[in-house]
Motif scaffolding. Structure first.
Motif, PDB file in Angstrom:
ATOM      1  N   SER A  47      25.638  44.837  -4.662  1.00  0.00           N
ATOM      2  CA  SER A  47      24.813  44.534  -5.807  1.00  0.00           C
ATOM      3  C   SER A  47      25.065  43.150  -6.352  1.00  0.00           C
ATOM      4  N   SER A  48      24.063  42.627  -6.976  1.00  0.00           N
ATOM      5  CA  SER A  48      24.138  41.331  -7.610  1.00  0.00           C
ATOM      6  C   SER A  48      23.195  41.342  -8.795  1.00  0.00           C
ATOM      7  N   TRP A  49      23.649  40.834  -9.892  1.00  0.00           N
ATOM      8  CA  TRP A  49      22.752  40.758 -11.039  1.00  0.00           C
ATOM      9  C   TRP A  49      23.182  39.592 -11.901  1.00  0.00           C
ATOM     10  N   ALA A  50      22.277  39.135 -12.693  1.00  0.00           N
ATOM     11  CA  ALA A  50      22.522  37.917 -13.452  1.00  0.00           C
ATOM     12  C   ALA A  50      22.238  38.136 -14.921  1.00  0.00           C
ATOM     13  N   THR A  51      22.784  37.260 -15.708  1.00  0.00           N
ATOM     14  CA  THR A  51      22.567  37.331 -17.128  1.00  0.00           C
ATOM     15  C   THR A  51      22.637  35.937 -17.702  1.00  0.00           C
ATOM     16  N   VAL A  52      21.981  35.725 -18.817  1.00  0.00           N
ATOM     17  CA  VAL A  52      22.071  34.461 -19.525  1.00  0.00           C
ATOM     18  C   VAL A  52      22.751  34.722 -20.860  1.00  0.00           C
ATOM     19  N   THR A  53      23.777  33.978 -21.119  1.00  0.00           N
ATOM     20  CA  THR A  53      24.527  34.215 -22.333  1.00  0.00           C
ATOM     21  C   THR A  53      25.088  32.920 -22.873  1.00  0.00           C
ATOM     22  N   MET A  97      18.586  36.275 -27.367  1.00  0.00           N
ATOM     23  CA  MET A  97      18.136  37.586 -26.915  1.00  0.00           C
ATOM     24  C   MET A  97      17.832  37.523 -25.434  1.00  0.00           C
ATOM     25  N   GLU A  98      18.281  36.449 -24.819  1.00  0.00           N
ATOM     26  CA  GLU A  98      17.824  36.205 -23.463  1.00  0.00           C
ATOM     27  C   GLU A  98      18.639  36.910 -22.402  1.00  0.00           C
ATOM     28  N   GLN A  99      19.792  37.398 -22.789  1.00  0.00           N
ATOM     29  CA  GLN A  99      20.594  38.010 -21.743  1.00  0.00           C
ATOM     30  C   GLN A  99      19.828  39.168 -21.145  1.00  0.00           C
ATOM     31  N   GLN A 100      19.682  39.113 -19.908  1.00  0.00           N
ATOM     32  CA  GLN A 100      18.818  40.081 -19.254  1.00  0.00           C
ATOM     33  C   GLN A 100      19.532  40.766 -18.125  1.00  0.00           C
ATOM     34  N   PHE A 101      19.169  41.985 -17.958  1.00  0.00           N
ATOM     35  CA  PHE A 101      19.537  42.626 -16.724  1.00  0.00           C
ATOM     36  C   PHE A 101      18.532  42.177 -15.694  1.00  0.00           C
ATOM     37  N   CYS A 102      19.007  41.627 -14.663  1.00  0.00           N
ATOM     38  CA  CYS A 102      18.082  41.021 -13.724  1.00  0.00           C
ATOM     39  C   CYS A 102      17.928  41.804 -12.458  1.00  0.00           C
ATOM     40  N   GLY A 103      18.471  42.945 -12.451  1.00  0.00           N
ATOM     41  CA  GLY A 103      18.224  43.773 -11.300  1.00  0.00           C
ATOM     42  C   GLY A 103      19.351  43.730 -10.300  1.00  0.00           C
ATOM     43  N   ALA A 104      19.977  44.836 -10.132  1.00  0.00           N
ATOM     44  CA  ALA A 104      20.924  44.943  -9.028  1.00  0.00           C
ATOM     45  C   ALA A 104      20.139  45.376  -7.811  1.00  0.00           C
ATOM     46  N   PHE A 105      20.625  44.999  -6.689  1.00  0.00           N
ATOM     47  CA  PHE A 105      19.863  45.288  -5.482  1.00  0.00           C
ATOM     48  C   PHE A 105      20.644  46.186  -4.560  1.00  0.00           C
ATOM     49  N   ARG A 106      19.998  47.209  -4.207  1.00  0.00           N
ATOM     50  CA  ARG A 106      20.619  48.148  -3.298  1.00  0.00           C
ATOM     51  C   ARG A 106      20.461  47.641  -1.870  1.00  0.00           C
ATOM     52  N   ASP A 107      21.049  48.383  -0.992  1.00  0.00           N
ATOM     53  CA  ASP A 107      20.961  48.009   0.404  1.00  0.00           C
ATOM     54  C   ASP A 107      19.535  48.076   0.904  1.00  0.00           C
ATOM     55  N   ASP A 108      18.771  48.967   0.329  1.00  0.00           N
ATOM     56  CA  ASP A 108      17.395  49.120   0.800  1.00  0.00           C
ATOM     57  C   ASP A 108      16.438  48.192   0.065  1.00  0.00           C
ATOM     58  N   ASP A 109      16.994  47.164  -0.581  1.00  0.00           N
ATOM     59  CA  ASP A 109      16.198  46.143  -1.258  1.00  0.00           C
ATOM     60  C   ASP A 109      15.535  46.635  -2.531  1.00  0.00           C
ATOM     61  N   SER A 110      15.672  47.875  -2.847  1.00  0.00           N
ATOM     62  CA  SER A 110      15.040  48.358  -4.054  1.00  0.00           C
ATOM     63  C   SER A 110      15.857  47.926  -5.255  1.00  0.00           C
ATOM     64  N   GLU A 111      15.146  47.482  -6.248  1.00  0.00           N
ATOM     65  CA  GLU A 111      15.847  47.009  -7.414  1.00  0.00           C
ATOM     66  C   GLU A 111      16.280  48.187  -8.262  1.00  0.00           C
ATOM     67  N   ILE A 112      17.540  48.165  -8.627  1.00  0.00           N
ATOM     68  CA  ILE A 112      18.040  49.217  -9.483  1.00  0.00           C
ATOM     69  C   ILE A 112      17.420  49.041 -10.857  1.00  0.00           C
ATOM     70  N   PRO A 113      16.812  50.055 -11.368  1.00  0.00           N
ATOM     71  CA  PRO A 113      16.138  49.917 -12.646  1.00  0.00           C
ATOM     72  C   PRO A 113      17.125  49.608 -13.751  1.00  0.00           C
ATOM     73  N   SER A 114      16.575  49.110 -14.816  1.00  0.00           N
ATOM     74  CA  SER A 114      17.434  48.710 -15.916  1.00  0.00           C
ATOM     75  C   SER A 114      17.822  49.881 -16.784  1.00  0.00           C
ATOM     76  N   ALA A 115      17.726  51.043 -16.231  1.00  0.00           N
ATOM     77  CA  ALA A 115      18.071  52.219 -17.012  1.00  0.00           C
ATOM     78  C   ALA A 115      19.496  52.153 -17.508  1.00  0.00           C
TER      79      ALA A 115
END
Length: 334
Positions: free
Chosen positions: A126-132, A279-297
């Motif tokens: 997984s990889s995800w980004a945030t702005v802070t 307010m910009e810090q965002q969940f930018c999506g973790a990525f699973r092996d199957d390329d599907s983006e993990i929802p921001s749940a």
DNA sequence: GCCATTTGACCGTC
DNA sequence: GACGGTCAAATGGC
């Protein structure tokens, strides 16, 4: 469903209150630079707690409301590295090393570990980004292992790995890149996380040597050696104001919740107010092996939170009993 | 002496 | 060859 409509209305209301409080906080902090009466301190304290509480409330509500969609439209562009599970290093590759000189030894060792590292990079999950505005103190301990000037950027990028990589084999890494819009106050940082923590050491993040880690992180990402800004200097000063780790682990609120960095009792004097906070810090999506983006749940963008596995259990607990969680949060001493 | 950071070099990918 | 990511010797702080 009416239930959903009610929830959406509630979310809107809470968000509205949140914004109102957020707007009211800067003038209060400006006043706080002067000798302040106890009522002002009380107001600050209440505002701070209210912000935190609303933040948590929004998170919980958003989680239950929109488990599969990004919450805000201003998502930071994710860096969708495609990873797979790391494979163990080959044993015979290690046996093949026949060191001759120190240099060649280093080169050979590098060759080996580099290939392993690259392999791991390709296979991580997984990889995800945030702005802070405050990329440090996200609840984990990080050790800086590199710094690089990235093409097309004004500031260098700092690379961090989990302090417990060796001890616990934790593969979590992150890199911090100060964003180029220098005029921003406070400066914003693009933080990209790779891999989930497997070390479960978040609770001890704010103790002992972690302060030096944080200081290094700050120095690196702020490029303080080159141009220490007032904000960076103030934050650096605040690095010495160690707090006890919060009893309740929640996703990083640092950019939203200045009290998490500067408890109202400890806000450094003679600095620009840190609010309104981003307010910009965002969940930018973790990525699973199957390329599907993990929802921001697992993380609410509207609340400025970034969700990661280190917190998922606690957030799950909050989901189970959000009101109880809110109560705990509201009456917690910071 | 221990530990974290710095920094130049190396590696894989594009 | 450029680039991003990582390593590890050198360095400095405690």
């Amino acid at each position: 469903m009416a239930f959903v409509a009610d929830r959406e209305a509630a979310v809107r209301e809470v968000a509205q209150v949140y914004e109102l409080i957020k707007l009211q906080q800067p003038p209060l902090l400006l006043h706080s630079q002067q000798p302040q009466p106890s009522t002002t301190q009380l107001a600050q304290s209440l505002l701070s707690k209210a912000l935190r509480t609303l933040n948590v409330a929004l998170s919980v509500m958003k989680q239950q409301q929109q488990p599969a969609a990004p919450v805000t439209p201003t998502s930071v562009k994710a860096e969708p590295h495609q990873f797979s599970p790391p494979s163990p290093a080959s044993a015979d590759s290690q046996a093949a090393i026949v060191p001759s000189t120190a240099a060649s030894k280093r080169r050979q060792k590098k060759k080996k570990v580099s290939s392993v590292a690259m392999e791991g990079k390709k296979k991580t999950s997984s990889s995800w980004a945030t702005v802070t505005a405050v990329p440090y103190d996200d609840g984990y301990e990080w050790r800086k292992y590199g710094e690089k000037k990235i093409n097309g950027t004004f500031f260098t990028r700092s690379y961090f790995r989990c302090t417990y990589k060796d001890d616990a084999g934790c593969q979590a890494t992150k890199h911090v890149q100060q964003m180029d819009n220098i005029s921003d106050d406070p400066p914003m940082f693009h933080v990209t996380y790779n891999n989930d923590h497997t070390c479960n050491t978040s609770a001890k993040a704010n103790t002992g040597r972690s302060s030096s880690n944080l200081a290094a992180l700050l120095a690196g990402c702020c490029n303080m050696k080159q141009e220490p800004t007032g904000h960076a200097a103030a934050v650096a000063a605040a690095m010495n104001m160690k707090q006890e780790p919060p009893p309740l682990l929640l996703p990083p609120l640092v950019d939203l919740q200045p009290s998490a960095c500067f408890p109202h009792e400890q806000i450094p004097q003679c600095q620009e107010p840190l609010f309104p906070v981003s307010m910009e810090q965002q969940f930018c999506g973790a990525f699973r092996d199957d390329d599907s983006e993990i929802p921001s749940a697992t993380g609410s963008c509207i609340s400025g939170e970034t969700s990661w596995d280190g917190y998922s259990g606690d957030m799950a607990a909050a989901e189970d009993d959000p009101l109880h969680d809110l109560e705990r949060f509201l009456f917690m001493d910071y």
